[in-house]
Write a protein that holds these residues in place. Structure first.
Motif, PDB file in Angstrom:
ATOM      1  N   GLU A  94      21.733   8.331 -17.522  1.00  0.00           N
ATOM      2  CA  GLU A  94      20.793   7.320 -17.028  1.00  0.00           C
ATOM      3  C   GLU A  94      19.377   7.546 -17.542  1.00  0.00           C
ATOM      4  O   GLU A  94      18.564   6.611 -17.577  1.00  0.00           O
ATOM      5  CB  GLU A  94      20.802   7.271 -15.494  1.00  0.00           C
ATOM      6  N   HIS A  95      19.075   8.785 -17.979  1.00  0.00           N
ATOM      7  CA  HIS A  95      17.732   9.064 -18.524  1.00  0.00           C
ATOM      8  C   HIS A  95      17.478   8.309 -19.832  1.00  0.00           C
ATOM      9  O   HIS A  95      16.328   8.163 -20.251  1.00  0.00           O
ATOM     10  CB  HIS A  95      17.563  10.576 -18.752  1.00  0.00           C
ATOM     11  N   GLU A  96      18.529   7.811 -20.481  1.00  0.00           N
ATOM     12  CA  GLU A  96      18.352   7.062 -21.720  1.00  0.00           C
ATOM     13  C   GLU A  96      17.986   5.604 -21.474  1.00  0.00           C
ATOM     14  O   GLU A  96      17.661   4.874 -22.422  1.00  0.00           O
ATOM     15  CB  GLU A  96      19.635   7.136 -22.559  1.00  0.00           C
ATOM     16  N   LEU A  97      18.054   5.172 -20.231  1.00  0.00           N
ATOM     17  CA  LEU A  97      17.758   3.769 -19.932  1.00  0.00           C
ATOM     18  C   LEU A  97      16.332   3.407 -20.350  1.00  0.00           C
ATOM     19  O   LEU A  97      16.093   2.304 -20.856  1.00  0.00           O
ATOM     20  CB  LEU A  97      17.958   3.506 -18.437  1.00  0.00           C
ATOM     21  N   GLU A  98      15.401   4.320 -20.164  1.00  0.00           N
ATOM     22  CA  GLU A  98      14.018   4.046 -20.557  1.00  0.00           C
ATOM     23  C   GLU A  98      13.905   3.878 -22.067  1.00  0.00           C
ATOM     24  O   GLU A  98      13.165   3.010 -22.552  1.00  0.00           O
ATOM     25  CB  GLU A  98      13.110   5.177 -20.086  1.00  0.00           C
ATOM     26  N   TRP A  99      14.629   4.701 -22.824  1.00  0.00           N
ATOM     27  CA  TRP A  99      14.640   4.536 -24.286  1.00  0.00           C
ATOM     28  C   TRP A  99      15.168   3.161 -24.662  1.00  0.00           C
ATOM     29  O   TRP A  99      14.631   2.479 -25.537  1.00  0.00           O
ATOM     30  CB  TRP A  99      15.499   5.616 -24.940  1.00  0.00           C
ATOM     31  N   LYS A 100      16.249   2.755 -24.014  1.00  0.00           N
ATOM     32  CA  LYS A 100      16.811   1.437 -24.297  1.00  0.00           C
ATOM     33  C   LYS A 100      15.788   0.348 -23.984  1.00  0.00           C
ATOM     34  O   LYS A 100      15.624  -0.620 -24.736  1.00  0.00           O
ATOM     35  CB  LYS A 100      18.071   1.206 -23.463  1.00  0.00           C
ATOM     36  N   ARG A 101      15.091   0.508 -22.840  1.00  0.00           N
ATOM     37  CA  ARG A 101      14.104  -0.488 -22.423  1.00  0.00           C
ATOM     38  C   ARG A 101      13.005  -0.628 -23.468  1.00  0.00           C
ATOM     39  O   ARG A 101      12.480  -1.716 -23.694  1.00  0.00           O
ATOM     40  CB  ARG A 101      13.511  -0.108 -21.069  1.00  0.00           C
ATOM     41  N   GLN A 102      12.670   0.489 -24.111  1.00  0.00           N
ATOM     42  CA  GLN A 102      11.636   0.486 -25.133  1.00  0.00           C
ATOM     43  C   GLN A 102      12.153   0.007 -26.492  1.00  0.00           C
ATOM     44  O   GLN A 102      11.392  -0.104 -27.439  1.00  0.00           O
ATOM     45  CB  GLN A 102      11.046   1.894 -25.285  1.00  0.00           C
TER      46      GLN A 102
END
Length: 428
Positions: A94-102
Motif C-alpha cells: 500500500e506504500h506504493e499508492l502514493e507513487w502511483k498517485r504521482q
C-alpha cells in the motif's frame, strides 16, 4: 442413478454457456443460452439434468431428492473462473499508492526496489504457514464473490527454494479449499537483485534447475514468463518457454504490458494457451494469436489500479476473432483485488465489452485459458456443478451496480459452500 443430491429450482434466469467445444470468438461471445424458469439437478457433484424446470422435474421423476434449493427467481450463472492471479505472496504494497498517485511508471517503481522486488523480499521471509493463511483469506474472498476456480502463479521467490515454497502452498490450498487451483510456474517474473549483473545466469537457473525441479515434484501445470522491456527479452522468453514445452508444461506469457516488444507475436509463434495483459500489443501480434488460437487474457483492474489511460484493446481482439478471457491479476502491487465482479464493471466501462461478452470471458473462455473447459466453464450434463446464485434478476445488473457483492449462494461440485453471502463453515 439412486438419488439426486441437490435440486435447484425456481431459477429466474439460468445462463448455461453451453454449446461451444472451443473458446468463443467474435459474435459468439455475445451469444449465450438463457433459460427462463430453469432448474438444475446434481448427482455426485456433477450436473445430471438442466433446463426448464418442468422438463428437469420430468427427467428426475421418481428419483429421491436429498436436498432442494429454492433460487427464489434469482439469476444463476456458471461459477466464475479467474485465469490469472498471483495468489501466494508475502506482505502488501500500500506504500506504493502514493507513487502511483504521482504518476510514477511501474517500471520506474521496479527500478526503485519496489514492485516485484519488495514482494520477493517479503515472500522469501514468510513461512509456508503464513503464506498459506494469507492466501486462504484471499481464496475465501474470491469464493464469496462467486469465483470457483483460479489459476495461481508463483514468481515472488526468484530463487528455487522460494518458488517451490509458493507452489507447495498453492497445491496444499487446492487440496483443502473449495476453490480449485491450477498452478503456473513464473520463475521468470523478474531478474532478482542478486543476478542483475548476470541475466544469462538467471535464465540458465530457471531453465536448468527450477523448471526440472518443478516438473519432478509435479507442482505446476504451466510455465509463464514476463516478456517486457527491462524484464525478459523475446529471445530469453523463447528459450524459457521452449524448454518448458520440452519438459511437458503448457505455456503462457505476460506480453506487451508496457511496450510492444513482440510478446503477442511470440505467443502466436509458440502456440501459447494464453497471452496476458496485452495493453501495447500490435494488430499483427493479435493476428498471430488468432492464428494459433491463443487466448487473450485481459486485466482491466491492473490498468485501473496503475492509473493508466491505455487499456487492452478488447474490442479489436473480439473483432479480429481472438478469444478473450478476463481475470483479476490479483497481486499485492498492481491489482490488489480478489473480486471478478469489480472486473466486470471495469471491462464494461474501459474495454467496452457487453455483459454477455464479459460473462463469456469469465466462464467458458477462462476455462479454456487454464485447460479445464472439459469439466467447468459451462453448465451442462456431466460437468462439475459449479454455479452461482446472485441477488439479481438479470445479467446486466452485475456490472451496472458496482462496488458491492451480488452473490447470495455458491455451489461447488454440487455442495453449497456460500450461503446468504457467507462461507459455510463446514465446507472442509
Amino acid at each position: 442413478m439412486k438419488q439426486i443430491d441437490l435440486f435447484v429450482h425456481n431459477i429466474g434466469s439460468l445462463i448455461t454457456m453451453r454449446g461451444s467445444l472451443k473458446p468463443k470468438v467474435g459474435k459468439e461471445m455475445s451469444e449465450i443460452e438463457m433459460i427462463a424458469g430453469g432448474a438444475i439437478a446434481v448427482h455426485q457433484g456433477r450436473i445430471a439434468a438442466i433446463g426448464p424446470e418442468e422438463e428437469v422435474r420430468a427427467q428426475i421423476k421418481g428419483i429421491p431428492v436429498l436436498h432442494e434449493l429454492n433460487a427464489k427467481g434469482r439469476l444463476v450463472t456458471p461459477g466464475l473462473i479467474d485465469p490469472h492471479t498471483h495468489l501466494v505472496h508475502g506482505g502488501s504494497r500500500e506504500h506504493e499508492l502514493e507513487w502511483k498517485r504521482q504518476g510514477v511508471p511501474y517500471l520506474e517503481i521496479l527500478a526503485k526496489g519496489g514492485g516485484i522486488h519488495y514482494t520477493v523480499e517479503q515472500t522469501r521471509l514468510a513461512s509456508e504457514e503464513a503464506l498459506y493463511q494469507k492466501a486462504k483469506n484471499s481464496l475465501d474472498w474470491m469464493l464469496k464473490h462467486g469465483t470457483t476456480t483460479i489459476e495461481a502463479k508463483s514468481g515472488y521467490g526468484l530463487d528455487t527454494q522460494t518458488e517451490l515454497k509458493q507452489l507447495r502452498v498453492a497445491k496444499q490450498l487446492d487440496q483443502t479449499h473449495p476453490v480449485d487451483i491450477v498452478s503456473t510456474f513464473l520463475g521468470a517474473h523478474a531478474v532478482p537483485k542478486e543476478y542483475v549483473m548476470n541475466r544469462k545466469g538467471y535464465v540458465d537457473l530457471v531453465i536448468r534447475e527450477m523448471l526440472p525441479e518443478v516438473k519432478r515434484l509435479g507442482l505446476a501445470n504451466y510455465c509463464d514468463v514476463f516478456c517486457e522491456e527491462g524484464v525478459f527479452s523475446v529471445e530469453e522468453s523463447r528459450q524459457i518457454l521452449q524448454q518448458a514445452m520440452e519438459l511437458g508444461f503448457g505455456i503462457k506469457i505476460h506480453a506487451d504490458e508496457v511496450e510492444p516488444l513482440g510478446g503477442a507475436e511470440l505467443a502466436g509463434e509458440l502456440g501459447c494457451i494464453s497471452a496476458e495483459h496485452l495493453l501495447a500489443s500490435t494488430e499483427n501480434g493479435l493476428r498471430k494469436m488468432r492464428e494459433s488460437g491463443t487466448i487473450a487474457v485481459c486485466l482491466p483492474a491492473t490498468s485501473f489500479s496503475l492509473g493508466l489511460k491505455r487499456h487492452a484493446q478488447a474490442r479489436m481482439m473480439i473483432d479480429l476473432g481472438v478469444p478473450v478471457a478476463l481475470a483479476t491479476d490479483y497481486n499485492p502491487g498492481s491489482s490488489p483485488t480478489e473480486s471478478l465482479q469489480i472486473v466486470m464493471t471495469l471491462a464494461s466501462v474501459n474495454l467496452s465489452m457487453s455483459p454477455e461478452e464479459v460473462l463469456t470471458a469469465m466462464t467458458i473462455n477462462a476455462a479454456h485459458a487454464i485447460g479445464r473447459a472439459d469439466s467447468i466453464g459451462s453448465l451442462e450434463i456431466g460437468k462439475w456443478a459449479d454455479f452461482v446464485l446472485y441477488q439479481a434478476t438479470n445479467l446486466a445488473y452485475l456490472p451496472y451496480h458496482f462496488g458491492i457483492n451480488h452473490v447470495d449462494t455458491v455451489v461447488k461440485k454440487g455442495k453449497i459452500v456460500v450461503e446468504n453471502g457467507q462461507i459455510w463453515e463446514k465446507y472442509h
